[in-house]
Design an enzyme around this catalytic site. Structure first.
Site, short mmCIF file in Angstrom:
data_model
loop_
_atom_site.label_atom_id
_atom_site.label_comp_id
_atom_site.label_asym_id
_atom_site.label_seq_id
_atom_site.Cartn_x
_atom_site.Cartn_y
_atom_site.Cartn_z
N CYS A 86 52.05 40.76 36.92
CA CYS A 86 53.07 41.27 36.00
C CYS A 86 52.54 41.28 34.56
CB CYS A 86 54.35 40.45 36.14
SG CYS A 86 55.78 41.24 35.37
N HIS A 203 55.55 40.26 42.05
CA HIS A 203 55.36 38.81 41.95
C HIS A 203 55.19 38.15 43.32
CE1 HIS A 203 56.28 38.01 37.67
NE2 HIS A 203 57.03 39.08 37.74
N GLU A 205 54.00 35.31 43.93
CA GLU A 205 54.26 33.86 43.82
C GLU A 205 55.76 33.54 43.94
OE1 GLU A 205 54.08 35.83 41.38
OE2 GLU A 205 55.05 35.06 39.56
#
Lengths: 232, 82
Positions: A86, A203, A205
């Protein structure tokens, strides 16, 4: 292997990246402060999401002057792994480690929702455990994710198989409806020519644990760890 | 000494913000606005120096290339006063 997670002023996904690499993956991980001048022995540097330097001027623009960027440049030049998620992707393009630029989303809105990603290439350290064409559901949260590069650069990326992730629909088709932000050729993530630097807007994660309802993103971190197990 | 720098998206790059403003202007009743492009303007106040005009221009060009503009998507122009 060891992950180094960069904290720039305004990073806000640093702890998510730490949690996934250390607690979920079980790897060694350490934070790297923006004023640090070495990478503390990190094998893979993660530039996390957020709003480094408040996104002043342009997203990622002011981060290139952070002291930590110099050892990151050297690490990348020496073949070390760098992952930008990002805002980290925006930083990597501003620094010049990845080609192109991330512009304002086509419809001007900040987007915070899940998208579907198609894995285009598995011959990178970041995607080695994925299947070509694998579709993953991964959240996005950005206002400037509209990937732009001129046609010559885009052709070059395709020719060198540097487009790693594209936005797709349920069937893996690259439609304009599946493209959330107007990115050129549905591009969601690219790597450099040497394939050791990867940037992506979504994302992974944030979707690496079943308890969060989605663990599609974990394979990216597993790939990094696995490529170290085989390479060293 | 003062310098004014204008940074704009390259003509080949779409400007959705400009488009939205163009639509807003026409819905406010301003007819005939065919296109709007949004850019940034920087007013720099520079300390007096021994630099020649050419030297100052060079410095400003470097400021633009290294920070003020992202030359992948933006063009810059500048004027210097005094």
């Amino acid at each position: 292997m060891k992950f180094g997670i960069v904290i720039l002023p305004g990073s806000n996904c640093d702890h998510d990246a730490m949690h996934v690499t250390k607690d979920v993956l079980g790897a060694e991980a350490e934070f790297l402060w923006h004023k640090d001048t070495d990478l503390k022995g990190s094998d893979c540097v993660i530039l996390p999401g957020g709003f480094a330097y408040g996104d002043y001027l342009r997203a990622g623009a002011l981060a290139k002057f952070a002291p930590i960027m110099e050892p990151i440049r050297r690490h990348a030049a020496g073949g070390g792994l760098v992952l930008g998620i990002c805002n980290g992707f925006q930083v990597l393009t501003e620094v010049g480690l990845l080609p192109g630029a991330l512009m304002r989303n086509q419809h001007l809105r900040f987007l915070s929702r899940d998208v579907l990603l198609r894995t285009e290439e598995t011959n990178t350290a970041f995607t080695s455990e994925m299947q070509k064409g694998q579709i993953m559901r991964v959240p996005i949260a950005h206002g400037e994710g509209n990937y732009f590069a001129d046609d010559a650069t885009l052709d070059d990326l395709e020719r060198n198989r540097q487009v790693i992730f594209r936005y797709c629909d349920e069937e893996g088709r690259l439609t304009s409806e599946a493209n959330p932000n107007g990115s050129a050729r549905n591009i969601a993530g690219i790597c450099n020519r040497e394939r050791n630097v990867l940037g992506l807007m979504p994302h992974p994660e944030r979707c690496s644990e079943n308890i969060l309802g989605n663990s599609d993103g974990l394979v990216l971190f597993k790939s990094i760890a696995a490529s170290f197990a085989t390479a060293r | 000494m003062k310098a004014t720098v204008i940074v704009e998206l390259k003509p080949s790059v779409l400007d959705p913000q400009g488009k939205a403003i163009q639509h807003s202007l026409s819905s406010l009743g301003f007819a005939g606005v065919e296109d709007v492009r949004v850019g940034k303007l920087f007013r720099l106040t520079l300390a007096e120096s021994e630099q020649t005009g050419e030297g100052i221009e060079n410095t400003i060009r470097q400021m633009c290339e290294r920070l003020l503009a992202n030359t992948v998507v933006e063009n810059f122009s500048y004027t210097i006063e005094e």
